[in-house]
Design a protein around this motif. Structure first.
Motif, PDB file in Angstrom:
ATOM      1  N   ASN A   2       0.841  -1.191   0.000  1.00  0.00           N
ATOM      2  CA  ASN A   2       0.000   0.000   0.000  1.00  0.00           C
ATOM      3  C   ASN A   2       0.879   1.244   0.000  1.00  0.00           C
ATOM      4  O   ASN A   2       1.800   1.364   0.801  1.00  0.00           O
ATOM      5  CB  ASN A   2      -0.930   0.003   1.218  1.00  0.00           C
ATOM      6  CG  ASN A   2      -2.001   1.064   1.098  1.00  0.00           C
ATOM      7  OD1 ASN A   2      -1.707   2.243   0.941  1.00  0.00           O
ATOM      8  ND2 ASN A   2      -3.244   0.645   1.172  1.00  0.00           N
ATOM      9  N   THR A   4      -0.135   4.402   0.504  1.00  0.00           N
ATOM     10  CA  THR A   4      -0.642   5.509   1.313  1.00  0.00           C
ATOM     11  C   THR A   4       0.426   5.957   2.297  1.00  0.00           C
ATOM     12  O   THR A   4       1.029   5.139   2.990  1.00  0.00           O
ATOM     13  CB  THR A   4      -1.912   5.079   2.074  1.00  0.00           C
ATOM     14  OG1 THR A   4      -2.925   4.755   1.120  1.00  0.00           O
ATOM     15  CG2 THR A   4      -2.407   6.178   2.991  1.00  0.00           C
ATOM     16  N   GLY A   5       0.684   7.262   2.325  1.00  0.00           N
ATOM     17  CA  GLY A   5       1.642   7.797   3.280  1.00  0.00           C
ATOM     18  C   GLY A   5       2.376   9.010   2.759  1.00  0.00           C
ATOM     19  O   GLY A   5       2.050   9.593   1.727  1.00  0.00           O
ATOM     20  N   HIS A   6       3.387   9.378   3.537  1.00  0.00           N
ATOM     21  CA  HIS A   6       4.223  10.553   3.290  1.00  0.00           C
ATOM     22  C   HIS A   6       5.567  10.061   2.746  1.00  0.00           C
ATOM     23  O   HIS A   6       6.179   9.166   3.331  1.00  0.00           O
ATOM     24  CB  HIS A   6       4.406  11.290   4.620  1.00  0.00           C
ATOM     25  CG  HIS A   6       5.129  12.586   4.518  1.00  0.00           C
ATOM     26  ND1 HIS A   6       5.336  13.374   5.617  1.00  0.00           N
ATOM     27  CD2 HIS A   6       5.700  13.249   3.492  1.00  0.00           C
ATOM     28  CE1 HIS A   6       6.011  14.458   5.262  1.00  0.00           C
ATOM     29  NE2 HIS A   6       6.237  14.394   3.984  1.00  0.00           N
ATOM     30  N   LEU A  24       0.566  10.515  -0.621  1.00  0.00           N
ATOM     31  CA  LEU A  24      -0.177   9.612  -1.501  1.00  0.00           C
ATOM     32  C   LEU A  24      -1.253   8.870  -0.724  1.00  0.00           C
ATOM     33  O   LEU A  24      -1.085   8.576   0.464  1.00  0.00           O
ATOM     34  CB  LEU A  24       0.762   8.593  -2.146  1.00  0.00           C
ATOM     35  CG  LEU A  24       1.886   9.131  -3.012  1.00  0.00           C
ATOM     36  CD1 LEU A  24       2.754   7.984  -3.520  1.00  0.00           C
ATOM     37  CD2 LEU A  24       1.347   9.959  -4.162  1.00  0.00           C
ATOM     38  N   LYS A  25      -2.337   8.561  -1.423  1.00  0.00           N
ATOM     39  CA  LYS A  25      -3.409   7.741  -0.859  1.00  0.00           C
ATOM     40  C   LYS A  25      -3.780   6.689  -1.886  1.00  0.00           C
ATOM     41  O   LYS A  25      -4.056   7.011  -3.042  1.00  0.00           O
ATOM     42  CB  LYS A  25      -4.630   8.589  -0.532  1.00  0.00           C
ATOM     43  CG  LYS A  25      -5.747   7.780   0.103  1.00  0.00           C
ATOM     44  CD  LYS A  25      -6.912   8.652   0.506  1.00  0.00           C
ATOM     45  CE  LYS A  25      -7.994   7.793   1.161  1.00  0.00           C
ATOM     46  NZ  LYS A  25      -9.142   8.617   1.549  1.00  0.00           N
ATOM     47  N   GLN A  26      -3.763   5.431  -1.466  1.00  0.00           N
ATOM     48  CA  GLN A  26      -4.127   4.328  -2.342  1.00  0.00           C
ATOM     49  C   GLN A  26      -5.399   3.664  -1.834  1.00  0.00           C
ATOM     50  O   GLN A  26      -5.501   3.302  -0.662  1.00  0.00           O
ATOM     51  CB  GLN A  26      -3.009   3.289  -2.416  1.00  0.00           C
ATOM     52  CG  GLN A  26      -3.335   2.139  -3.345  1.00  0.00           C
ATOM     53  CD  GLN A  26      -2.201   1.143  -3.461  1.00  0.00           C
ATOM     54  OE1 GLN A  26      -1.096   1.353  -2.973  1.00  0.00           O
ATOM     55  NE2 GLN A  26      -2.487   0.026  -4.119  1.00  0.00           N
ATOM     56  N   VAL A  27      -6.381   3.517  -2.712  1.00  0.00           N
ATOM     57  CA  VAL A  27      -7.611   2.778  -2.436  1.00  0.00           C
ATOM     58  C   VAL A  27      -7.735   1.748  -3.548  1.00  0.00           C
ATOM     59  O   VAL A  27      -7.922   2.107  -4.713  1.00  0.00           O
ATOM     60  CB  VAL A  27      -8.847   3.705  -2.394  1.00  0.00           C
ATOM     61  CG1 VAL A  27     -10.112   2.890  -2.176  1.00  0.00           C
ATOM     62  CG2 VAL A  27      -8.683   4.773  -1.318  1.00  0.00           C
ATOM     63  N   VAL A  31      -4.516   5.453  -7.084  1.00  0.00           N
ATOM     64  CA  VAL A  31      -3.631   6.270  -6.259  1.00  0.00           C
ATOM     65  C   VAL A  31      -3.896   7.736  -6.592  1.00  0.00           C
ATOM     66  O   VAL A  31      -3.968   8.110  -7.764  1.00  0.00           O
ATOM     67  CB  VAL A  31      -2.144   5.942  -6.524  1.00  0.00           C
ATOM     68  CG1 VAL A  31      -1.229   6.847  -5.717  1.00  0.00           C
ATOM     69  CG2 VAL A  31      -1.862   4.473  -6.218  1.00  0.00           C
ATOM     70  N   GLY A  33      -2.888  11.892  -4.997  1.00  0.00           N
ATOM     71  CA  GLY A  33      -1.993  12.562  -4.071  1.00  0.00           C
ATOM     72  C   GLY A  33      -1.513  13.900  -4.570  1.00  0.00           C
ATOM     73  O   GLY A  33      -1.992  14.428  -5.579  1.00  0.00           O
ATOM     74  N   ARG A 113       9.794   6.381   1.486  1.00  0.00           N
ATOM     75  CA  ARG A 113       8.785   6.513   2.537  1.00  0.00           C
ATOM     76  C   ARG A 113       9.402   7.182   3.775  1.00  0.00           C
ATOM     77  O   ARG A 113      10.479   6.770   4.229  1.00  0.00           O
ATOM     78  CB  ARG A 113       8.214   5.150   2.918  1.00  0.00           C
ATOM     79  CG  ARG A 113       6.955   5.228   3.750  1.00  0.00           C
ATOM     80  CD  ARG A 113       6.402   3.879   4.112  1.00  0.00           C
ATOM     81  NE  ARG A 113       5.992   3.062   3.013  1.00  0.00           N
ATOM     82  CZ  ARG A 113       4.760   3.064   2.461  1.00  0.00           C
ATOM     83  NH1 ARG A 113       3.843   3.877   2.926  1.00  0.00           N
ATOM     84  NH2 ARG A 113       4.471   2.250   1.464  1.00  0.00           N
TER      85      ARG A 113
END
Length: 119
Positions: A2, A4-6, A24-27, A31, A33, A113
């Motif tokens: 995943n 998602t994060g900084h 970023l955000k992943q669903v 993605v 962001g 990350r």
């Protein structure tokens, strides 16, 4: 994995380099962001930019496209060409790939990350 994060962001291209970060955000496979970074052009100075990105994870590849940008700080007017970015996803803490804009200018980028081991 995943995304998602900084993330810390660095990119090198023929005329200069970029340094900043990404949120970023992943669903599922989508993605979205924001990239915020300072672009340094050799011999010309720098500017601060924010870019909204959207893309997909397909197998072990990330494909991101710039959607819109805003120049946050610049000494002069900037017309910016949005990039497409393609990366291989082989490490949960690093995303490495290449970019190309609509003027066919290419670069190599790295997202690391925040909070991960530097490897």
């Amino acid at each position: 994995m995943n995304l998602t994060g900084h993330w810390h962001f660095f990119e090198q291209f023929e005329a200069g380099f970029d340094m900043g970060y990404a949120l970023l955000k992943q669903v599922k496979q989508k993605v979205t962001g924001t990239l915020i970074y300072r672009e340094y052009i050799y011999g010309e100075g720098s500017f601060l930019i924010e870019i909204d990105v959207m893309g997909d994870v397909v197998d072990d590849r990330l494909m991101l496209q710039g959607q819109r940008y805003e120049i946050l700080e610049s000494a002069e007017d900037i017309i910016y060409c949005l990039d497409d970015r393609i990366a291989e996803l082989s490490n949960p803490n690093r995303i490495e790939g290449h970019s190309v804009d609509d003027q066919n200018l290419e670069g190599r980028f790295l997202l690391r990350r925040v909070g991960s081991d530097p490897m």
